[in-house]
Motif scaffolding. Structure first.
Motif, PDB file in Angstrom:
ATOM      1  N   ALA A  16       0.833  -1.208   0.000  1.00 10.88           N
ATOM      2  CA  ALA A  16       0.000   0.000   0.000  1.00 10.88           C
ATOM      3  C   ALA A  16       0.868   1.259   0.000  1.00 10.88           C
ATOM      4  CB  ALA A  16      -0.926  -0.005   1.213  1.00 10.88           C
ATOM      5  N   GLY A  17       1.955   1.234   0.751  1.00 11.63           N
ATOM      6  CA  GLY A  17       2.862   2.379   0.773  1.00 11.63           C
ATOM      7  C   GLY A  17       3.520   2.622  -0.571  1.00 11.63           C
ATOM      8  N   SER A  18       3.915   1.548  -1.238  1.00 16.63           N
ATOM      9  CA  SER A  18       4.518   1.699  -2.562  1.00 16.63           C
ATOM     10  C   SER A  18       3.503   2.217  -3.574  1.00 16.63           C
ATOM     11  CB  SER A  18       5.079   0.354  -3.042  1.00 16.63           C
ATOM     12  OG  SER A  18       6.166  -0.032  -2.258  1.00 16.63           O
ATOM     13  N   ALA A  19       2.285   1.711  -3.498  1.00 16.10           N
ATOM     14  CA  ALA A  19       1.249   2.185  -4.418  1.00 16.10           C
ATOM     15  C   ALA A  19       0.928   3.659  -4.150  1.00 16.10           C
ATOM     16  CB  ALA A  19      -0.003   1.331  -4.277  1.00 16.10           C
ATOM     17  N   LEU A  20       0.877   4.047  -2.895  1.00 15.37           N
ATOM     18  CA  LEU A  20       0.617   5.443  -2.556  1.00 15.37           C
ATOM     19  C   LEU A  20       1.771   6.345  -3.016  1.00 15.37           C
ATOM     20  CD1 LEU A  20      -1.262   7.449  -1.147  1.00 15.37           C
ATOM     21  CD2 LEU A  20       0.017   7.021   0.950  1.00 15.37           C
ATOM     22  N   ALA A  21       3.002   5.864  -2.835  1.00 17.67           N
ATOM     23  CA  ALA A  21       4.157   6.639  -3.295  1.00 17.67           C
ATOM     24  C   ALA A  21       4.124   6.798  -4.808  1.00 17.67           C
ATOM     25  CB  ALA A  21       5.455   5.953  -2.860  1.00 17.67           C
ATOM     26  N   TRP A  22       3.685   5.756  -5.522  1.00 21.27           N
ATOM     27  CA  TRP A  22       3.575   5.869  -6.972  1.00 21.27           C
ATOM     28  C   TRP A  22       2.492   6.883  -7.354  1.00 21.27           C
ATOM     29  CZ3 TRP A  22      -0.555   4.427 -10.225  1.00 21.27           C
ATOM     30  CH2 TRP A  22      -0.290   4.581 -11.574  1.00 21.27           C
ATOM     31  N   LEU A  23       1.367   6.848  -6.636  1.00 20.49           N
ATOM     32  CA  LEU A  23       0.299   7.798  -6.938  1.00 20.49           C
ATOM     33  C   LEU A  23       0.733   9.242  -6.700  1.00 20.49           C
ATOM     34  CD1 LEU A  23      -2.859   6.009  -5.519  1.00 20.49           C
ATOM     35  CD2 LEU A  23      -2.362   6.531  -7.904  1.00 20.49           C
ATOM     36  N   LEU A  24       1.551   9.461  -5.693  1.00 24.11           N
ATOM     37  CA  LEU A  24       1.984  10.821  -5.381  1.00 24.11           C
ATOM     38  C   LEU A  24       3.099  11.321  -6.291  1.00 24.11           C
ATOM     39  CD1 LEU A  24       1.924  10.663  -1.480  1.00 24.11           C
ATOM     40  CD2 LEU A  24       0.258  11.758  -2.992  1.00 24.11           C
ATOM     41  N   THR A  25       4.005  10.434  -6.674  1.00 20.30           N
ATOM     42  CA  THR A  25       5.180  10.871  -7.429  1.00 20.30           C
ATOM     43  C   THR A  25       5.170  10.464  -8.897  1.00 20.30           C
ATOM     44  OG1 THR A  25       6.431   8.881  -6.894  1.00 20.30           O
ATOM     45  CG2 THR A  25       6.615  10.733  -5.360  1.00 20.30           C
ATOM     46  N   ARG A  26       4.383   9.467  -9.246  1.00 23.91           N
ATOM     47  CA  ARG A  26       4.360   8.885 -10.602  1.00 23.91           C
ATOM     48  C   ARG A  26       5.722   8.327 -11.005  1.00 23.91           C
ATOM     49  NH1 ARG A  26      -0.767   7.679 -11.714  1.00 23.91           N
ATOM     50  NH2 ARG A  26      -2.098   9.453 -11.315  1.00 23.91           N
TER      51      ARG A  26
END
Length: 62
Positions: A16-26
């Motif tokens: 979930a943290g990796s997916a959230l980091a991807w959503l925030l930074t692309r």
């Protein structure tokens, strides 16, 4: 058994943290990490369940 539950929770938090980091930074490396963690967790769960099923089915004479 508590250790497996703890590892499952930690893995879910990491995914979930990796997916959230991807959503925030692309940044594609976060999505790649989330996919790899998911595949590894799924593979580990399938191996564990297969071992449990084998233990149930296999009758080992002593």
């Amino acid at each position: 058994m508590w250790l497996l539950r703890l590892l499952a929770v930690i893995t879910a938090i990491l995914i979930a943290g990796s997916a959230l980091a991807w959503l925030l930074t692309r940044e594609p490396r976060y999505l790649w990490l989330a996919k790899r963690l998911f595949i590894f967790a799924l593979l580990a769960a399938l191996i564990f369940l297969a071992l449990l099923a084998l233990e149930r089915i296999a009758v080992i004479p002593l």
